[in-house]
Design a protein around this motif. Structure first.
Motif, PDB file in Angstrom:
ATOM      1  N   TYR A 125      45.052  39.904  21.173  1.00  0.00           N
ATOM      2  CA  TYR A 125      45.831  40.250  22.352  1.00  0.00           C
ATOM      3  C   TYR A 125      45.562  41.710  22.708  1.00  0.00           C
ATOM      4  CZ  TYR A 125      48.947  36.112  22.371  1.00  0.00           C
ATOM      5  OH  TYR A 125      49.478  34.846  22.466  1.00  0.00           O
ATOM      6  N   THR A 140      48.997  44.212  32.114  1.00  0.00           N
ATOM      7  CA  THR A 140      48.276  42.969  31.856  1.00  0.00           C
ATOM      8  C   THR A 140      48.187  42.705  30.363  1.00  0.00           C
ATOM      9  OG1 THR A 140      46.129  44.100  31.862  1.00  0.00           O
ATOM     10  CG2 THR A 140      46.876  43.141  33.951  1.00  0.00           C
ATOM     11  N   SER A 142      45.763  40.362  27.853  1.00  0.00           N
ATOM     12  CA  SER A 142      44.583  39.508  27.717  1.00  0.00           C
ATOM     13  C   SER A 142      44.561  38.892  26.326  1.00  0.00           C
ATOM     14  CB  SER A 142      43.300  40.324  27.925  1.00  0.00           C
ATOM     15  OG  SER A 142      43.265  40.885  29.220  1.00  0.00           O
ATOM     16  N   ARG A 143      44.018  37.686  26.242  1.00  0.00           N
ATOM     17  CA  ARG A 143      43.800  37.039  24.946  1.00  0.00           C
ATOM     18  C   ARG A 143      42.324  36.706  24.846  1.00  0.00           C
ATOM     19  NH1 ARG A 143      47.512  33.460  25.042  1.00  0.00           N
ATOM     20  NH2 ARG A 143      46.286  31.803  26.014  1.00  0.00           N
ATOM     21  N   GLY A 145      39.907  38.419  25.691  1.00  0.00           N
ATOM     22  CA  GLY A 145      39.193  38.892  26.876  1.00  0.00           C
ATOM     23  C   GLY A 145      39.631  38.299  28.197  1.00  0.00           C
ATOM     24  N   ALA A 146      40.449  37.251  28.185  1.00  0.00           N
ATOM     25  CA  ALA A 146      40.891  36.605  29.421  1.00  0.00           C
ATOM     26  C   ALA A 146      42.336  36.994  29.709  1.00  0.00           C
ATOM     27  CB  ALA A 146      40.779  35.090  29.309  1.00  0.00           C
ATOM     28  N   VAL A 147      42.622  37.432  30.929  1.00  0.00           N
ATOM     29  CA  VAL A 147      43.974  37.830  31.309  1.00  0.00           C
ATOM     30  C   VAL A 147      44.878  36.597  31.324  1.00  0.00           C
ATOM     31  CG1 VAL A 147      45.430  38.810  33.125  1.00  0.00           C
ATOM     32  CG2 VAL A 147      43.193  39.821  32.643  1.00  0.00           C
ATOM     33  N   ASP A 150      50.024  38.935  33.958  1.00  0.00           N
ATOM     34  CA  ASP A 150      49.790  40.052  34.876  1.00  0.00           C
ATOM     35  C   ASP A 150      51.109  40.320  35.588  1.00  0.00           C
ATOM     36  OD1 ASP A 150      49.001  41.842  36.844  1.00  0.00           O
ATOM     37  OD2 ASP A 150      47.140  40.787  37.312  1.00  0.00           O
ATOM     38  N   GLU A 190      53.428  34.958  25.058  1.00  0.00           N
ATOM     39  CA  GLU A 190      52.697  35.962  25.824  1.00  0.00           C
ATOM     40  C   GLU A 190      53.649  36.970  26.468  1.00  0.00           C
ATOM     41  OE1 GLU A 190      49.245  32.712  27.103  1.00  0.00           O
ATOM     42  OE2 GLU A 190      50.723  33.421  28.557  1.00  0.00           O
TER      43      GLU A 190
END
Length: 257
Positions: A125, A140, A142-143, A145-147, A150, A190
């Motif tokens: 994370y 933001t 990210s996990r 590398g992917a958001v 937001d 998250e």
């Protein structure tokens, strides 16, 4: 009512020119999860062992922390041994447990408990919240590398996304997420992770005390966690040299340099 930080803490000299960052690594293996956390004020590890159903052992590593007292929070963390890995978050964080522990270490152990069901997966994370002197603040999460989250936050109230709009980040968000929101389980995780990132914005915005704690600061934080407990705070000392600025170097997070 607790005083506001502006009542007892000076503004950090570089506020407005950086980014609040935090990274958390969760690495699973048979019967074990190795977790690590690093941000501008903390570098911590937590090794959680389990039998697939309950916690069988937990080991805390304090590498960079705020007070000389913080490593003592390894002791109350041992109360997690024997509890179910899938204990609902509202139960795990009930009965004052966060105030009895280092809140950051307890959060890390909770994430390790959840990660135990994911096998040998590795998740990272990453939180990024640029400084804002005025107007909405964007954060933001990210996990790998992917958001995945937001947020826009203005005056401590979430403006977007719509599913969270109107919720305050300064009180009650955990209860609402876990008992009323109806959001998917992973999204709740998250949101709780990113919420703690917003909590850390204060560590960038204000100059954290080093040495003996000023009286106004002691009054404001007494009772919030293990190190600031009423029975310890008179001996608490803010440590020097523990701060790091990862604004321009997010790749250094989790290296514990």
């Amino acid at each position: 009512m607790r005083p506001k930080p502006t009542d007892y803490m000076p503004m950090a000299a570089d506020w407005g020119r950086g980014v609040t960052r935090r990274a958390i690594r969760l690495r699973g293996s048979p019967g074990r999860v190795d977790a690590a956390l690093e941000d501008m004020r903390h570098a911590m590890t937590c090794t959680l062992e389990h039998d697939g159903s309950v916690v069988t052992a937990v080991t805390a590593g304090f590498h960079r922390y705020t007070l000389q007292l913080c490593p003592g929070a390894s002791e109350p963390l041992q109360a997690l041994v024997g509890i179910p890995l899938d204990m609902p978050v509202q139960d795990l964080f009930a009965h004052g447990r966060p105030r009895q522990n280092c809140t950051h270490m307890l959060d890390l152990a909770w994430l390790a408990m959840r990660h135990a069901a994911r096998g040998d997966a590795e998740w990272i994370y990453s939180i990024a919240i640029p400084d804002r002197v005025s107007g909405p603040m964007r954060g933001t999460l990210s996990r790998n590398g992917a958001v995945v989250q937001d947020w826009q936050v203005e005056e401590n109230t979430i403006v977007s996304p719509a599913a969270l709009a109107g919720q305050s980040i300064s009180g009650g968000l955990t209860r609402w997420l876990t008992t009323e929101s109806g959001l998917p389980d992973l999204m709740i995780e998250e949101c709780l992770v990113l919420h703690k990132g917003f909590f850390m914005v204060g560590a960038r915005r204000f100059a954290m005390p080093e040495g003996a704690l000023p009286e106004g600061y002691r009054k404001a934080v007494t009772g919030v966690c293990y190190g600031y407990a009423a029975e310890r705070i008179e001996t608490a000392v803010g440590l020097e040299g523990m701060g790091r600025d990862f604004s321009a170097t997010p790749e250094k997070l989790l290296t514990f340099e």
